[in-house]
Design a protein around this motif. Structure first.
Motif, mmCIF file in Angstrom:
data_model
loop_
_atom_site.group_PDB
_atom_site.id
_atom_site.type_symbol
_atom_site.label_atom_id
_atom_site.label_comp_id
_atom_site.label_asym_id
_atom_site.label_seq_id
_atom_site.Cartn_x
_atom_site.Cartn_y
_atom_site.Cartn_z
ATOM 1 N N LEU A 59 -26.492 -3.642 44.260
ATOM 2 C CA LEU A 59 -26.524 -5.064 44.608
ATOM 3 C C LEU A 59 -27.061 -5.254 46.019
ATOM 4 O O LEU A 59 -27.930 -6.093 46.259
ATOM 5 N N VAL A 60 -26.555 -4.466 46.957
ATOM 6 C CA VAL A 60 -27.012 -4.588 48.346
ATOM 7 C C VAL A 60 -28.493 -4.260 48.449
ATOM 8 O O VAL A 60 -29.253 -4.970 49.114
ATOM 9 N N TYR A 61 -28.924 -3.211 47.776
ATOM 10 C CA TYR A 61 -30.337 -2.845 47.829
ATOM 11 C C TYR A 61 -31.216 -3.949 47.258
ATOM 12 O O TYR A 61 -32.284 -4.257 47.792
ATOM 13 N N SER A 62 -30.770 -4.568 46.163
ATOM 14 C CA SER A 62 -31.551 -5.649 45.559
ATOM 15 C C SER A 62 -31.732 -6.809 46.530
ATOM 16 O O SER A 62 -32.831 -7.355 46.652
ATOM 17 N N GLY A 76 -40.259 -2.992 50.544
ATOM 18 C CA GLY A 76 -40.903 -1.762 50.971
ATOM 19 C C GLY A 76 -39.903 -0.651 51.196
ATOM 20 O O GLY A 76 -38.705 -0.784 50.947
ATOM 21 N N GLU A 77 -40.416 0.481 51.692
ATOM 22 C CA GLU A 77 -39.576 1.645 51.910
ATOM 23 C C GLU A 77 -38.461 1.383 52.909
ATOM 24 O O GLU A 77 -37.403 2.013 52.872
ATOM 25 N N GLU A 78 -38.681 0.445 53.823
ATOM 26 C CA GLU A 78 -37.680 0.152 54.839
ATOM 27 C C GLU A 78 -36.383 -0.370 54.233
ATOM 28 O O GLU A 78 -35.312 -0.277 54.848
ATOM 29 N N ALA A 79 -36.454 -0.899 53.033
ATOM 30 C CA ALA A 79 -35.250 -1.415 52.378
ATOM 31 C C ALA A 79 -34.210 -0.320 52.169
ATOM 32 O O ALA A 79 -33.001 -0.581 52.225
ATOM 33 N N HIS A 80 -34.665 0.911 51.926
ATOM 34 C CA HIS A 80 -33.725 2.022 51.754
ATOM 35 C C HIS A 80 -32.935 2.252 53.034
ATOM 36 O O HIS A 80 -31.703 2.393 53.011
ATOM 37 N N ASP A 81 -33.635 2.307 54.162
ATOM 38 C CA ASP A 81 -32.963 2.539 55.444
ATOM 39 C C ASP A 81 -32.017 1.405 55.793
ATOM 40 O O ASP A 81 -30.903 1.635 56.288
ATOM 41 N N LEU A 82 -32.442 0.169 55.542
ATOM 42 C CA LEU A 82 -31.592 -0.973 55.846
ATOM 43 C C LEU A 82 -30.344 -0.983 54.967
ATOM 44 O O LEU A 82 -29.252 -1.346 55.426
ATOM 45 N N THR A 83 -30.493 -0.583 53.717
ATOM 46 C CA THR A 83 -29.335 -0.516 52.827
ATOM 47 C C THR A 83 -28.309 0.474 53.342
ATOM 48 O O THR A 83 -27.103 0.201 53.379
ATOM 49 N N GLN A 84 -28.784 1.630 53.784
ATOM 50 C CA GLN A 84 -27.872 2.623 54.344
ATOM 51 C C GLN A 84 -27.232 2.104 55.626
ATOM 52 O O GLN A 84 -26.050 2.375 55.898
#
Length: 216
Positions: A51-54, A62-70
């Motif tokens: 949910l947070v990643y979505s 973009g790829e930055e979404a992974h880092d922001l999710t973490q």
């Protein structure tokens, strides 16, 4: 990771209990986490990471979404003791995601502005000339209108800017905006209406000036 969800049916009282069960479960996991049980936070992570990643991906794709999710979960873990259960854990978590994304979008906006200025300086020093078939005047006019839109947005309160960006620019649903901001859907609609009125009042003079110039 797979986000599991269950459904059930029964009497009105059973449905009410089922509706509050996820909140009770989250509060129990938070309490266990505060007692030093790291596996409890891992359960919260598994439950909400998709949910947070979505949400994050739709705000900062973009790829930055992974880092922001973490980063969202890292902030949540560091500040877990500040969660008092006054709202659902999900709303609390998504508010962290919302704030991080807004901060990142502001950073990206500054970076893009700097990059565009640097590019313009390089092109000017290199004697750059646009191709003959490019409608430079139309391009300049569009850029000018877009700049004025950004200028007007920048003059609005941040909560108004968020409403306009999420709904009118990004086409998020009211339900999605409610999840991201922690507001009720009724409050989202009310604030969006005020934001649109505020934007219209500030932008209308630019709009008339632009189209009068185009028509001349």
């Amino acid at each position: 990771m797979v986000l599991a969800a269950g459904t059930s049916s029964g009497t009105t009282s059973e449905l009410s209990l089922n509706m509050i069960a996820p909140l009770d479960e989250d509060i129990l996991l938070v309490r266990r986490c505060n007692d030093g049980d790291l596996s409890a936070f891992e359960q919260l992570h598994r439950k909400y990471v998709r949910l947070v990643y979505s949400v994050v991906y739709r705000m900062v794709p973009g790829e930055e979404a992974h880092d922001l999710t973490q980063e969202v979960f890292l902030r949540a873990f560091k500040n877990i003791r500040t969660f008092r259960g006054e709202s659902s854990f999900r709303s609390w978590l998504l508010r962290i995601a919302h704030n991080l994304c807004c901060n990142r979008l502001r950073d990206l906006k500054r970076q893009r502005t700097d990059s565009l200025e640097e590019m313009a300086e390089r092109e000017e020093s290199a004697g750059y000339e646009p191709a003959a078939d490019v409608d430079l005047q139309a391009h300049v006019e569009r850029e000018e209108l877009q700049r004025k839109v950004r200028d007007v947005l920048a003059l609005l309160p941040e909560d108004y800017r968020v409403m306009l960006i999420l709904r009118d620019f990004e086409q998020f649903s009211y339900e999605e905006i409610s999840h991201i901001t922690g507001l009720t859907i009724a409050n989202v609609k009310s604030r969006l209406h005020r934001a649109r009125m505020a934007f219209k009042r500030r932008f209308e003079p630019y709009y008339r000036e632009y189209y009068q110039g185009v028509g001349e």
